[in-house]
Motif scaffolding. Structure first.
Motif, PDB file in Angstrom:
ATOM      1  N   THR A  16       0.899  -1.267   0.138  1.00 58.16           N
ATOM      2  CA  THR A  16      -0.299  -0.373  -0.088  1.00 58.16           C
ATOM      3  C   THR A  16       0.968   1.271  -0.139  1.00 58.16           C
ATOM      4  OG1 THR A  16      -1.594  -0.941   1.255  1.00 58.16           O
ATOM      5  CG2 THR A  16      -1.727   1.239   1.319  1.00 58.16           C
ATOM      6  N   LEU A  17       2.451   1.828   1.042  1.00 60.01           N
ATOM      7  CA  LEU A  17       2.816   1.997   0.789  1.00 60.01           C
ATOM      8  C   LEU A  17       3.340   2.483  -0.220  1.00 60.01           C
ATOM      9  CD1 LEU A  17       5.161   4.490   2.275  1.00 60.01           C
ATOM     10  CD2 LEU A  17       5.913   3.052   3.281  1.00 60.01           C
ATOM     11  N   LEU A  18       4.126   1.465  -0.691  1.00 56.69           N
ATOM     12  CA  LEU A  18       4.949   1.837  -2.618  1.00 56.69           C
ATOM     13  C   LEU A  18       3.574   2.348  -3.834  1.00 56.69           C
ATOM     14  CD1 LEU A  18       7.052  -1.309  -2.200  1.00 56.69           C
ATOM     15  CD2 LEU A  18       8.057   1.305  -1.806  1.00 56.69           C
ATOM     16  N   LEU A  19       2.143   1.593  -3.644  1.00 60.01           N
ATOM     17  CA  LEU A  19       1.802   1.993  -4.512  1.00 60.01           C
ATOM     18  C   LEU A  19       1.473   3.642  -3.881  1.00 60.01           C
ATOM     19  CD1 LEU A  19      -0.680  -0.849  -4.699  1.00 60.01           C
ATOM     20  CD2 LEU A  19       1.085  -0.525  -6.351  1.00 60.01           C
ATOM     21  N   PHE A  20       1.214   3.912  -2.896  1.00 58.99           N
ATOM     22  CA  PHE A  20       0.570   5.388  -2.836  1.00 58.99           C
ATOM     23  C   PHE A  20       2.157   6.163  -2.848  1.00 58.99           C
ATOM     24  CE2 PHE A  20      -1.353   8.612   0.763  1.00 58.99           C
ATOM     25  CZ  PHE A  20      -1.582   9.052  -0.144  1.00 58.99           C
ATOM     26  N   ALA A  21       3.255   5.529  -2.805  1.00 63.44           N
ATOM     27  CA  ALA A  21       4.152   6.350  -3.255  1.00 63.44           C
ATOM     28  C   ALA A  21       4.821   6.614  -4.695  1.00 63.44           C
ATOM     29  CB  ALA A  21       5.569   6.012  -1.998  1.00 63.44           C
ATOM     30  N   SER A  22       4.024   5.389  -5.527  1.00 60.50           N
ATOM     31  CA  SER A  22       4.063   5.898  -6.966  1.00 60.50           C
ATOM     32  C   SER A  22       2.899   7.111  -7.322  1.00 60.50           C
ATOM     33  CB  SER A  22       4.023   4.350  -7.206  1.00 60.50           C
ATOM     34  OG  SER A  22       4.282   3.547  -7.221  1.00 60.50           O
ATOM     35  N   THR A  23       2.185   7.120  -7.103  1.00 59.83           N
ATOM     36  CA  THR A  23       0.976   8.546  -7.571  1.00 59.83           C
ATOM     37  C   THR A  23       2.524   9.913  -7.374  1.00 59.83           C
ATOM     38  OG1 THR A  23       0.137   8.383  -5.527  1.00 59.83           O
ATOM     39  CG2 THR A  23      -0.512   7.028  -6.562  1.00 59.83           C
ATOM     40  N   LEU A  24       2.879   9.510  -5.751  1.00 65.88           N
ATOM     41  CA  LEU A  24       3.724  11.334  -6.476  1.00 65.88           C
ATOM     42  C   LEU A  24       4.754  12.128  -8.113  1.00 65.88           C
ATOM     43  CD1 LEU A  24       5.086  11.018  -2.830  1.00 65.88           C
ATOM     44  CD2 LEU A  24       2.677  11.267  -3.899  1.00 65.88           C
ATOM     45  N   VAL A  26       3.915  12.030 -11.131  1.00 65.76           N
ATOM     46  CA  VAL A  26       2.921  11.873 -11.930  1.00 65.76           C
ATOM     47  C   VAL A  26       2.112  13.297 -11.234  1.00 65.76           C
ATOM     48  CG1 VAL A  26       0.520  11.084 -11.285  1.00 65.76           C
ATOM     49  CG2 VAL A  26       0.772  12.526 -13.623  1.00 65.76           C
ATOM     50  N   MET A  27       1.970  13.705  -9.943  1.00 71.83           N
ATOM     51  CA  MET A  27       1.563  14.374  -9.461  1.00 71.83           C
ATOM     52  C   MET A  27       2.994  15.643  -8.727  1.00 71.83           C
ATOM     53  SD  MET A  27       1.328  14.386  -5.178  1.00 71.83           S
ATOM     54  CE  MET A  27       1.615  15.466  -3.378  1.00 71.83           C
ATOM     55  N   ALA A  28       3.653  15.741  -9.393  1.00 75.16           N
ATOM     56  CA  ALA A  28       5.002  15.975  -9.059  1.00 75.16           C
ATOM     57  C   ALA A  28       4.620  18.072 -10.070  1.00 75.16           C
ATOM     58  CB  ALA A  28       6.533  16.220  -9.218  1.00 75.16           C
ATOM     59  N   GLY A  29       4.033  17.585 -11.586  1.00 77.97           N
ATOM     60  CA  GLY A  29       3.665  18.480 -12.227  1.00 77.97           C
ATOM     61  C   GLY A  29       2.246  18.459 -12.160  1.00 77.97           C
ATOM     62  N   THR A 146      -0.898   4.578  -9.927  1.00 82.37           N
ATOM     63  CA  THR A 146      -0.139   6.022 -10.721  1.00 82.37           C
ATOM     64  C   THR A 146      -1.296   6.607 -11.894  1.00 82.37           C
ATOM     65  OG1 THR A 146       2.077   4.734 -11.070  1.00 82.37           O
ATOM     66  CG2 THR A 146       1.799   7.104 -11.940  1.00 82.37           C
ATOM     67  N   THR A 147      -1.441   6.373 -12.638  1.00 84.70           N
ATOM     68  CA  THR A 147      -2.573   6.481 -13.334  1.00 84.70           C
ATOM     69  C   THR A 147      -4.061   7.782 -12.435  1.00 84.70           C
ATOM     70  OG1 THR A 147      -1.814   5.071 -15.751  1.00 84.70           O
ATOM     71  CG2 THR A 147      -4.008   6.513 -15.188  1.00 84.70           C
ATOM     72  N   ALA A 148      -4.968   7.004 -11.660  1.00 79.81           N
ATOM     73  CA  ALA A 148      -5.175   7.297 -10.977  1.00 79.81           C
ATOM     74  C   ALA A 148      -5.048   8.724  -9.942  1.00 79.81           C
ATOM     75  CB  ALA A 148      -6.013   6.551  -9.938  1.00 79.81           C
ATOM     76  N   GLY A 149      -3.659   8.517  -9.749  1.00 81.00           N
ATOM     77  CA  GLY A 149      -3.385   9.651  -9.288  1.00 81.00           C
ATOM     78  C   GLY A 149      -3.422  10.843 -10.141  1.00 81.00           C
ATOM     79  N   GLY A 150      -3.001  10.657 -11.277  1.00 83.34           N
ATOM     80  CA  GLY A 150      -3.160  11.674 -12.227  1.00 83.34           C
ATOM     81  C   GLY A 150      -4.486  12.794 -12.522  1.00 83.34           C
ATOM     82  N   LEU A 151      -5.783  11.654 -11.633  1.00 83.44           N
ATOM     83  CA  LEU A 151      -6.652  12.079 -11.702  1.00 83.44           C
ATOM     84  C   LEU A 151      -7.319  12.873 -10.626  1.00 83.44           C
ATOM     85  CD1 LEU A 151      -8.771   9.701 -13.226  1.00 83.44           C
ATOM     86  CD2 LEU A 151      -7.938  11.771 -14.589  1.00 83.44           C
ATOM     87  N   VAL A 152      -6.502  11.840  -9.552  1.00 82.46           N
ATOM     88  CA  VAL A 152      -7.527  12.579  -7.895  1.00 82.46           C
ATOM     89  C   VAL A 152      -6.654  14.016  -7.746  1.00 82.46           C
ATOM     90  CG1 VAL A 152      -7.113  11.682  -5.756  1.00 82.46           C
ATOM     91  CG2 VAL A 152      -7.665  10.587  -7.510  1.00 82.46           C
ATOM     92  N   TRP A 153      -5.057  13.902  -7.837  1.00 87.33           N
ATOM     93  CA  TRP A 153      -3.966  14.603  -7.293  1.00 87.33           C
ATOM     94  C   TRP A 153      -4.045  15.926  -7.819  1.00 87.33           C
ATOM     95  CZ3 TRP A 153      -2.810  13.735  -2.783  1.00 87.33           C
ATOM     96  CH2 TRP A 153      -2.384  12.280  -1.814  1.00 87.33           C
ATOM     97  N   PRO A 154      -4.774  16.412  -9.193  1.00 85.06           N
ATOM     98  CA  PRO A 154      -5.116  18.013  -9.679  1.00 85.06           C
ATOM     99  C   PRO A 154      -6.397  18.152  -9.296  1.00 85.06           C
ATOM    100  CG  PRO A 154      -3.960  16.601 -11.226  1.00 85.06           C
ATOM    101  CD  PRO A 154      -4.225  16.036 -10.422  1.00 85.06           C
ATOM    102  N   ALA A 155      -7.042  17.276  -8.569  1.00 88.11           N
ATOM    103  CA  ALA A 155      -8.420  18.073  -8.634  1.00 88.11           C
ATOM    104  C   ALA A 155      -8.897  18.331  -7.454  1.00 88.11           C
ATOM    105  CB  ALA A 155      -9.677  16.319  -8.568  1.00 88.11           C
TER     106      ALA A 155
END
Length: 417
Positions: A16-24, A26-29, A146-155
């Motif tokens: 869970t930790l590694l998957l969560f960290a993997s979203t960061l 794409v989140m950076a920009g 990673t892809t879901a992070g590209g949707l959730v974080w910008p929102a």
């Protein structure tokens, strides 16, 4: 029994930790994009200067990734990953307080250094956790996360941006508790690192000379970055030409692209059980070719919608495949370096994408640039159709079993009295 339950719980927490960290990554920009125009106006900078807020971290990732990879190979995953997460949180979160453009750019460079460690560290850690079908499942989950992070974080960034652009940068601070959790949950050294020894360590040049197929895989990563940012940068302009200019409608084309990748990630283990790497890479190149051909021909938003879905489908297949091909080709003692160079390739491709496609599109048209992208994808497809991609894990298993058989066939040592 209790010990087994505790071990299983720890493994679930680690995944869970590694998957969560993997979203960061794409989140950076992506977090900055919703408030970029507000930042530009508040700091009184030009549009070109504002673009550096988006690209600086990518340049830092490309530059320092090889050093991060060597650190992982030398000291294991845990410490570089934890330090990278904390630096990510500090460098990114500094934007909450910064009111100077030069200081903001400096903080973005620190963010990129942290992001490089996060990208390489999470990849190496996940590859080391499992093999076979379980590894395929983890790779699929990582693509989905990673892809879901590209949707959730910008929102979320858009919501906080209503408070003020400084508030958006607070999201980066999530890296700090994740860094602390990494020190508690990730093993000090993975089993693959412990048994590999130092005899295979060397420079990036030595790695590429010893495993020349990596040059092809890094080239594919550069191409992926080129393709991705040709859509991110120029597709909104093309949609405006087709009468789609409201941000909410433009975002739908990105959503369908991400949704296709998420679905592929969720089903990747089942897909991988039926198809080899060769078929999956050919499918990716076919999706790219079709997507950019449609973009070059389309004069209505509906075909563009289809092209976005095809591109997302291709990327959803490519990312887990190319990660395994790169991570498993060299010995595990060089996995960190090999993986980090893939980050260099990907972010270099993203950075140069506007420089490659921009002049072409200005000289011809956006559709002309997409035809060139389609031609590039078609060349890759033809090359893959004439090539069989070997699974490096199978080759390693065969060599291991052969070596074991050779040891078994050796005559017993004779003793002399």
């Amino acid at each position: 029994m209790i010990g087994d339950a505790r071990a299983a719980t720890r493994r679930h927490a680690e995944v869970t930790l590694l998957l969560f960290a993997s979203t960061l990554g794409v989140m950076a920009g992506a977090i900055v994009m919703p408030v970029l125009e507000v930042i530009r106006g508040d700091l009184g900078i030009s549009s070109t200067a504002a673009g550096f807020i988006i690209t600086t971290h990518g340049l830092a990732i490309a530059a320092v990734s090889p050093l991060i990879g060597r650190a992982i190979d030398r000291w294991g995953v845990r410490t570089p990953l934890a330090a990278g997460l904390v630096l990510y949180g500090v460098g990114g979160g500094a934007g909450v307080f910064i009111t100077s453009f030069p200081l903001l750019i400096a903080s973005r460079a620190l963010l990129g250094i942290g992001a490089a460690a996060v990208f390489s560290g999470t990849t190496v850690a996940i590859l080391a956790m499992a093999d076979g079908a379980r590894r395929d499942r983890l790779m699929g989950w990582r693509t989905t996360a990673t892809t879901a992070g590209g949707l959730v974080w910008p929102a979320l960034a858009g919501v906080l941006g209503e408070i003020g652009w400084h508030a958006t940068f607070a999201i980066y601070c999530v890296g700090i508790p994740l860094g602390i959790a990494t020190m508690l949950l990730i093993p000090e050294r993975t089993s693959s690192e412990q048994g590999s020894g130092a005899r295979h360590r060397g420079s990036a040049w030595d790695l590429l000379r010893r495993h020349r197929i990596l040059v092809a895989w890094y080239g594919l990563m550069i191409t992926t970055g080129l393709m991705m940012y040709s859509l991110a940068v120029f597709l909104p302009t093309r949609l405006a030409q087709l009468g789609i200019d409201k941000p909410i409608f433009v975002s739908l084309f990105m959503v369908v692209q991400a949704s296709a990748s998420i679905l592929v990630g969720l089903g990747y283990a089942r897909i991988r059980a039926r198809f080899g790497f060769t078929a999956l890479l050919r499918t990716t190149a076919g999706c790219w070719t079709a997507a950019f051909t449609i973009l070059g021909l389309a004069d209505h938003p509906v075909p563009v919608f289809l092209a976005s879905a095809l591109f997302g489908l291709g990327n959803g297949l490519l990312l887990p495949v190319i990660t395994v091909l790169i991570g498993e080709t060299p010995p595990s003692s060089q996995r960190g370096l090999a993986t980090s160079l893939s980050g260099t390739a990907m972010f270099f491709g993203q950075f140069v994408s506007p420089l490659v496609f921009g002049p072409v599109m200005e000289a011809t048209s956006i559709t002309g640039g997409y035809f060139i992208a389609a031609a590039l994808a078609a060349v890759i497809l033809v090359a893959l159709l004439s090539t069989r991609v070997a699974d490096p894990t199978e080759s390693r298993e065969e060599s291991t079993s052969t070596a074991a058989q050779d040891r078994t066939d050796l005559p017993a040592e004779r003793t002399v009295s």
